[in-house]
Design an enzyme around this catalytic site. Sequence first.
Site, mmCIF file in Angstrom:
data_model
loop_
_atom_site.group_PDB
_atom_site.id
_atom_site.type_symbol
_atom_site.label_atom_id
_atom_site.label_comp_id
_atom_site.label_asym_id
_atom_site.label_seq_id
_atom_site.Cartn_x
_atom_site.Cartn_y
_atom_site.Cartn_z
ATOM 1 C CD GLU A 51 -3.209 -1.212 1.718
ATOM 2 O OE1 GLU A 51 -3.686 -0.110 1.980
ATOM 3 O OE2 GLU A 51 -3.765 -2.293 1.971
HETATM 4 C C1 LIG Z 1 2.455 -9.415 0.715
HETATM 5 C C2 LIG Z 1 2.045 -8.406 -0.276
HETATM 6 C C3 LIG Z 1 0.688 -8.198 -0.527
HETATM 7 C C4 LIG Z 1 0.303 -7.263 -1.482
HETATM 8 N N1 LIG Z 1 -1.044 -7.098 -1.734
HETATM 9 C C5 LIG Z 1 -1.437 -6.301 -2.758
HETATM 10 C C6 LIG Z 1 -2.823 -6.195 -3.115
HETATM 11 O O1 LIG Z 1 -3.706 -6.756 -2.460
HETATM 12 N N2 LIG Z 1 -3.142 -5.482 -4.221
HETATM 13 C C7 LIG Z 1 -2.203 -4.822 -4.971
HETATM 14 O O2 LIG Z 1 -2.569 -4.201 -5.959
HETATM 15 N N3 LIG Z 1 -0.887 -4.871 -4.632
HETATM 16 C C8 LIG Z 1 -0.486 -5.598 -3.556
HETATM 17 N N4 LIG Z 1 0.853 -5.678 -3.216
HETATM 18 C C9 LIG Z 1 1.832 -4.938 -4.013
HETATM 19 C C10 LIG Z 1 2.398 -3.736 -3.280
HETATM 20 O O3 LIG Z 1 1.450 -2.730 -3.119
HETATM 21 C C11 LIG Z 1 3.664 -3.288 -4.027
HETATM 22 O O4 LIG Z 1 4.640 -4.259 -3.731
HETATM 23 C C12 LIG Z 1 4.139 -1.923 -3.626
HETATM 24 O O5 LIG Z 1 3.268 -0.930 -4.106
HETATM 25 C C13 LIG Z 1 5.553 -1.619 -4.143
HETATM 26 O O6 LIG Z 1 5.665 -1.873 -5.495
HETATM 27 P P1 LIG Z 1 6.850 -2.831 -6.061
HETATM 28 O O7 LIG Z 1 6.906 -4.013 -5.165
HETATM 29 O O8 LIG Z 1 6.598 -3.056 -7.481
HETATM 30 O O9 LIG Z 1 8.159 -2.013 -5.818
HETATM 31 P P2 LIG Z 1 8.849 -0.985 -6.815
HETATM 32 O O10 LIG Z 1 7.860 0.067 -7.178
HETATM 33 O O11 LIG Z 1 9.505 -1.739 -7.910
HETATM 34 O O12 LIG Z 1 9.950 -0.346 -5.876
HETATM 35 C C14 LIG Z 1 11.171 -1.008 -5.550
HETATM 36 C C15 LIG Z 1 11.931 -0.095 -4.587
HETATM 37 O O13 LIG Z 1 12.155 1.188 -5.193
HETATM 38 C C16 LIG Z 1 11.593 2.217 -4.388
HETATM 39 N N5 LIG Z 1 11.009 3.259 -5.227
HETATM 40 C C17 LIG Z 1 10.153 3.089 -6.259
HETATM 41 N N6 LIG Z 1 9.803 4.272 -6.796
HETATM 42 C C18 LIG Z 1 10.468 5.216 -6.075
HETATM 43 C C19 LIG Z 1 10.506 6.633 -6.118
HETATM 44 N N7 LIG Z 1 9.818 7.321 -7.032
HETATM 45 N N8 LIG Z 1 11.288 7.284 -5.221
HETATM 46 C C20 LIG Z 1 11.997 6.597 -4.265
HETATM 47 N N9 LIG Z 1 11.997 5.246 -4.192
HETATM 48 C C21 LIG Z 1 11.236 4.565 -5.057
HETATM 49 C C22 LIG Z 1 10.523 1.547 -3.551
HETATM 50 O O14 LIG Z 1 10.272 2.273 -2.357
HETATM 51 C C23 LIG Z 1 11.161 0.179 -3.298
HETATM 52 O O15 LIG Z 1 12.040 0.266 -2.214
HETATM 53 C C24 LIG Z 1 1.269 -6.543 -2.204
HETATM 54 C C25 LIG Z 1 2.636 -6.740 -1.936
HETATM 55 C C26 LIG Z 1 3.020 -7.641 -0.985
HETATM 56 C C27 LIG Z 1 4.486 -7.842 -0.710
#
Ligand SMILES: Cc1cc2nc3c(=O)[nH]c(=O)nc-3n(C[C@H](O)[C@H](O)[C@H](O)COP(=O)(O)OP(=O)(O)OC[C@H]3O[C@@H](n4cnc5c(N)ncnc54)[C@H](O)[C@@H]3O)c2cc1C
Length: 370
Positions: A353
């Site tokens: 989130e």
């Molecule tokens: C257990 C679990 C349950 C989940 N449940 C849901 C769900 O029900 N529905 C749903 O839609 N999603 C869900 N998610 C997905 C979750 O919301 C995403 O993992 C989250 O939004 C981060 O996206 P990403 O993992 O693609 O990371 P990325 O966006 O790839 O980011 C990787 C890293 O880069 C950093 N980063 C990225 N952009 C920036 C920026 N502009 N500035 C600084 N740092 C940055 C991030 O903080 C992170 O540390 C779930 C994830 C998990 C692990």
Amino acid sequence: MEFQLSEKQQNFRIKVRDFAQQEVEPTAAQRDREERFDRVLFDRMGQLGFTGIPWPEEYGGLGADYVSYALAVEQLSQVCASTGVMLSVHTSLAGWSLYRYGTEEQKQKYLRPLSEGKNLGAYSLTENESGSDAGAMRTRAMKEEDGYILNGTKIFVTNAGEADIYVVFAMTDFQKRSKGCSAFIVEKGTPGFHFGKKEKKLGIRSSPTMGIIFDQCRVPKENLLGNEGEGFKIAMTALDGGRIGIAAQAVGIAQGALDACIASLKNRQAAPTKLADMATRIEAARLLTYQAAWRESTGLPYGKQSAFAKLFASDTAMQVTIDAVQMFGDFGYTDDSPVERYFRDAKVTQIYEGTSEIQRLVISRMLLAD
Ligand SMILES: Cc1cc2nc3c(=O)[nH]c(=O)nc-3n(C[C@H](O)[C@H](O)[C@H](O)COP(=O)(O)OP(=O)(O)OC[C@H]3O[C@@H](n4cnc5c(N)ncnc54)[C@H](O)[C@@H]3O)c2cc1C
């Protein structure tokens, strides 16, 4: 200012705490080891009125406020963070989107069974190339006469597989970028709706997390949620409230770890100053969380406060559980100790989130706009 919970809120907290301690906690460690979701717990929560806490009675809800909802997620997460997030996604992502943007027909058809605990809800935004950058979404919803055809792959959907109703985001017009995203209500079992990979996770292991594949999945036009092009707004505003749930989950995890330390270490030579630091941080996180929930209930803007709460509470959960494992020593590093599970569960509160980095961006953007 008023820092006291109302009598109604206090009684509700006791009701959820009793349920959590008597019916959720006894199986929490085992369900975690077996990575097993227990639908019976959700059914029981439906009977007790916990599955539609903030929604009006006309939609099958309890008609309580968002503070009561935060109290419930906190109490559940204090014994089982997987159960906490199950309720959080069900209520503040799936339920909220329907309550805020659904038509009267959609609320009666979809929100009511969610509130009554007959159906479980999920929210599907994330894709391989679009996590923090939700605007990079590739799932497409092609318009046809009676509805839309969805094609694409979603990942990391909490409650997936078990949930009956999914709020799904897809692009209706790539040219318009974020203004070309729309939201849809998709029922499990719709032809062309398939489940993908089930994730094996570090923590919250009894919360199912799966991918969803849409392959020529036909969604009737009545299941468009909000207007075409409003999807991004729905997704982002739902997350503003969702973060209150995750902050409450983080507070619950941290409190559970602190309680375990106090119960197990009081006769040993534990560091008392450490306990005081843990308790102080938790109280600050709790106040931020309740403040955001209270603002939601009273109709005040709460986006910045929910980001404050999520950022601080998730860092608190991580720090407190690290300290708790340390205090338990070798035993804390085994799954015989209660704090090992809390430690693993805490991490995800800094990721989903909106990661902690994204919360900082949200807050700083609002500060600069102010
Ligand atoms: C257990 C679990 C349950 C989940 N449940 C849901 C769900 O029900 N529905 C749903 O839609 N999603 C869900 N998610 C997905 C979750 O919301 C995403 O993992 C989250 O939004 C981060 O996206 P990403 O993992 O693609 O990371 P990325 O966006 O790839 O980011 C990787 C890293 O880069 C950093 N980063 C990225 N952009 C920036 C920026 N502009 N500035 C600084 N740092 C940055 C991030 O903080 C992170 O540390 C779930 C994830 C998990 C692990």
